[in-house]
Every structure is written in structure tokens, then in C-alpha cells.
Write a protein that holds these residues in place. Structure first.
Motif, mmCIF file in Angstrom:
data_model
loop_
_atom_site.group_PDB
_atom_site.id
_atom_site.type_symbol
_atom_site.label_atom_id
_atom_site.label_comp_id
_atom_site.label_asym_id
_atom_site.label_seq_id
_atom_site.Cartn_x
_atom_site.Cartn_y
_atom_site.Cartn_z
ATOM 1 N N GLU A 1 5.082 9.946 -15.138
ATOM 2 C CA GLU A 1 3.872 9.245 -15.364
ATOM 3 C C GLU A 1 2.872 10.161 -14.269
ATOM 4 O O GLU A 1 3.259 10.591 -13.114
ATOM 5 N N GLY A 2 1.556 10.184 -14.797
ATOM 6 C CA GLY A 2 0.677 10.769 -13.948
ATOM 7 C C GLY A 2 -0.979 10.229 -14.223
ATOM 8 O O GLY A 2 -1.151 9.794 -15.271
ATOM 9 N N CYS A 3 -1.633 10.507 -13.329
ATOM 10 C CA CYS A 3 -2.938 9.757 -13.390
ATOM 11 C C CYS A 3 -3.885 10.672 -12.525
ATOM 12 O O CYS A 3 -3.664 11.016 -11.370
ATOM 13 N N ALA A 4 -5.010 11.387 -13.349
ATOM 14 C CA ALA A 4 -5.866 12.425 -12.661
ATOM 15 C C ALA A 4 -7.174 11.571 -12.388
ATOM 16 O O ALA A 4 -7.852 11.256 -13.486
ATOM 17 N N ILE A 5 -7.587 11.633 -11.296
ATOM 18 C CA ILE A 5 -9.026 11.014 -10.795
ATOM 19 C C ILE A 5 -9.846 12.112 -10.190
ATOM 20 O O ILE A 5 -9.335 13.381 -10.023
#
Length: 54
Positions: free
Chosen positions: A18-22
Motif C-alpha cells: 500500500e502507498g499514499c503520496a502527499i
């Protein structure tokens, strides 16, 4: 950026769960094989992705 991290993780036999770029940082959940150290793996991903992004 997701494609860069997916490509790099596949090259190292790491599973990107899983990944999330902010805007100013990235969160990733990785499954790293026991033969790799966490610090070396993260250092490698950060270094190679920074070169590709630049």
C-alpha cells in the motif's frame, strides 16, 4: 510516482502492499524479504527514486 516505486520494488523482490503520496512525503507499506535489511532497502528506494524523479 507510483509507477516508479512499483518498478523499483519489483526489481528488488519487494512487495509494495500500500502507498499514499502527499505533497511533502510518502507513506508505504512494504513486504521486505528477511535477507534484506530495512535501512538498506529504504535507502536504495529513496536514492534511486530521487534520481528518476529529478
Amino acid at each position: 510516482m507510483g509507477a516508479i516505486f512499483l518498478d523499483l520494488s519489483r526489481q528488488k523482490s519487494i512487495e509494495l502492499v500500500e502507498g499514499c503520496a502527499i505533497r511533502d512525503h510518502i507513506h508505504m507499506l512494504l513486504m521486505i524479504p528477511p535477507k534484506f535489511s530495512v535501512s538498506n532497502t529504504i535507502g536504495s528506494l529513496k536514492g534511486k527514486s530521487a534520481i528518476q524523479i529529478f
